[in-house]
Design an enzyme around this catalytic site. Structure first.
Site, PDB file in Angstrom:
ATOM      1  N   HIS A  38       0.819  -1.211   0.000  1.00 26.00           N
ATOM      2  CA  HIS A  38       0.000   0.000   0.000  1.00 26.00           C
ATOM      3  C   HIS A  38       0.852   1.260   0.000  1.00 26.00           C
ATOM      4  CE1 HIS A  38      -3.968  -1.936   1.637  1.00 26.00           C
ATOM      5  NE2 HIS A  38      -3.513  -2.512   0.546  1.00 26.00           N
TER       6      HIS A  38
ATOM      7  N   LYS B 253      -8.742  -1.230   2.607  1.00 23.24           N
ATOM      8  CA  LYS B 253      -8.484  -1.370   4.035  1.00 23.24           C
ATOM      9  C   LYS B 253      -7.633  -2.608   4.298  1.00 23.24           C
ATOM     10  CE  LYS B 253     -11.029  -5.040   4.553  1.00 23.24           C
ATOM     11  NZ  LYS B 253     -10.313  -6.299   4.858  1.00 23.24           N
TER      12      LYS B 253
END
Length: 327
Positions: free
Chosen positions: A82, A100
């Site tokens: 990420h 998430k």
């Protein structure tokens, strides 16, 4: 939410991820405020285009970031990737919706937020539950005081992850049940309490790979309010949220991945009466996409800020430490 006057040009890197294929890409394609410009997958010959008919499909992620028609990028890559790809997207001037958890650590998330702030682009976490009408009704119910003084809560999200090659089994890729589904359990508790816990305790069962296959935690928010969480890759599917106050208790089944048919909250009163509260249903992924587009195109504030995502990651780090897991 009204569609932006000009559709947002989307790119997706890691387009063959399950959440992209099953939920987010369909939501982008369905939104009148969206235009699917480019996708990329390093593992699929078609670049992850599938049935979604992007204008362009690539085998290299950089090609999406280099595309001048791409304004916003969705990043559903493994957690360990990420930071790298959000920072690179920001440097390319792209707004970012990152799956998430926002990052595996607070330090990574803070670096990502700083990069996006410097670049002047939006960064939001793709945590869709708050975009379902029932979540808003639940928050309003707790805030109204109808439950009385909060005393207990229990949040459980368990299931069976039987794909042995899944990146969530790999610690170096940010795997483990707490990082994967802990956000669903902890986020509504933070909202209900209005603060982070004063004290946490936790225990984890580890897989052979070293990730937490099951995780349980206890959170003490002070003022008599305590909560427990249960996360697992190795138990029957359960999605359950219960918040108990001195005057009433609310119960929600399928609490974290609701769809259009999941519309009610059960309220059990102190005197034994039970009420089913209708909250309405929707596709939370579609609502999340349209909210993100409104933030990008207008002055609409984000419903959930990066600061909130980082605060939650801080609680997850405390729980991991309490269970004796490495940062």
């Amino acid at each position: 939410m009204p569609a932006p006057a000009r559709p947002v040009g989307w790119g997706v890197i890691g387009a063959t991820s399950q959440v992209a294929r099953k939920a987010v890409l369909p939501a982008i394609v369905a939104s009148p405020g969206a235009r699917l410009v480019a996708v990329a997958s390093e593992s699929a010959a078609d670049g992850g285009a599938g049935r979604f008919e992007p204008l362009r499909a690539h085998r290299a992620y950089d090609a999406v970031l280099d595309d001048p028609e791409v304004e916003a990028v969705y990043v559903p890559l493994p957690n360990s990737l990420h930071r790298e790809w959000v920072v690179r997207a920001a440097a390319a001037g792209k707004h970012v919706l990152c799956e998430k958890p926002l990052a595996p650590t607070v330090a990574d998330a803070e670096a990502m937020a700083a990069a996006c702030e410097i670049a002047g682009v939006t960064l939001l976490e793709a945590y869709m539950t708050p975009f379902h009408p029932r979540a808003a009704a639940l928050d309003a119910l707790v805030a109204s005081g109808r439950l009385g003084a909060l005393r207990f809560a229990r949040a459980s999200f368990t299931g069976v992850l039987d794909r042995h090659d899944d990146h969530r089994w790999r610690p170096e890729m940010g795997g483990g049940s707490l990082l994967d589904v802990g956000i669903y359990c902890v986020a509504p508790l933070l909202t209900a309490a209005g603060r982070t816990p004063a004290r946490v305790e936790a225990s984890a069962t580890l897989a052979k790979s070293g990730v937490d296959v099951s995780f349980s935690g206890w959170l003490d928010f002070g003022d008599g309010f305590t909560a427990t969480i249960e996360c697992s890759f190795d138990a029957p599917e359960r999605q359950f949220l219960e918040i108990v106050g001195t005057e009433a208790a609310l119960l929600v089944d399928r609490a974290y991945t609701p769809g259009p048919a999941d519309t009610t909250i059960t309220l059990r009163r102190r005197d034994g009466r039970v009420e089913e509260i209708a909250a309405g249903g929707a596709d939370p992924y579609r609502e999340m996409i349209e909210h993100f587009q409104a933030v990008v195109r207008t002055t609409a504030p984000p419903r959930r800020s990066c600061a909130a995502s980082i605060t939650l990651l801080g609680v997850l780090e405390r729980l991991r430490a309490a269970a004796g897991l490495a940062a």
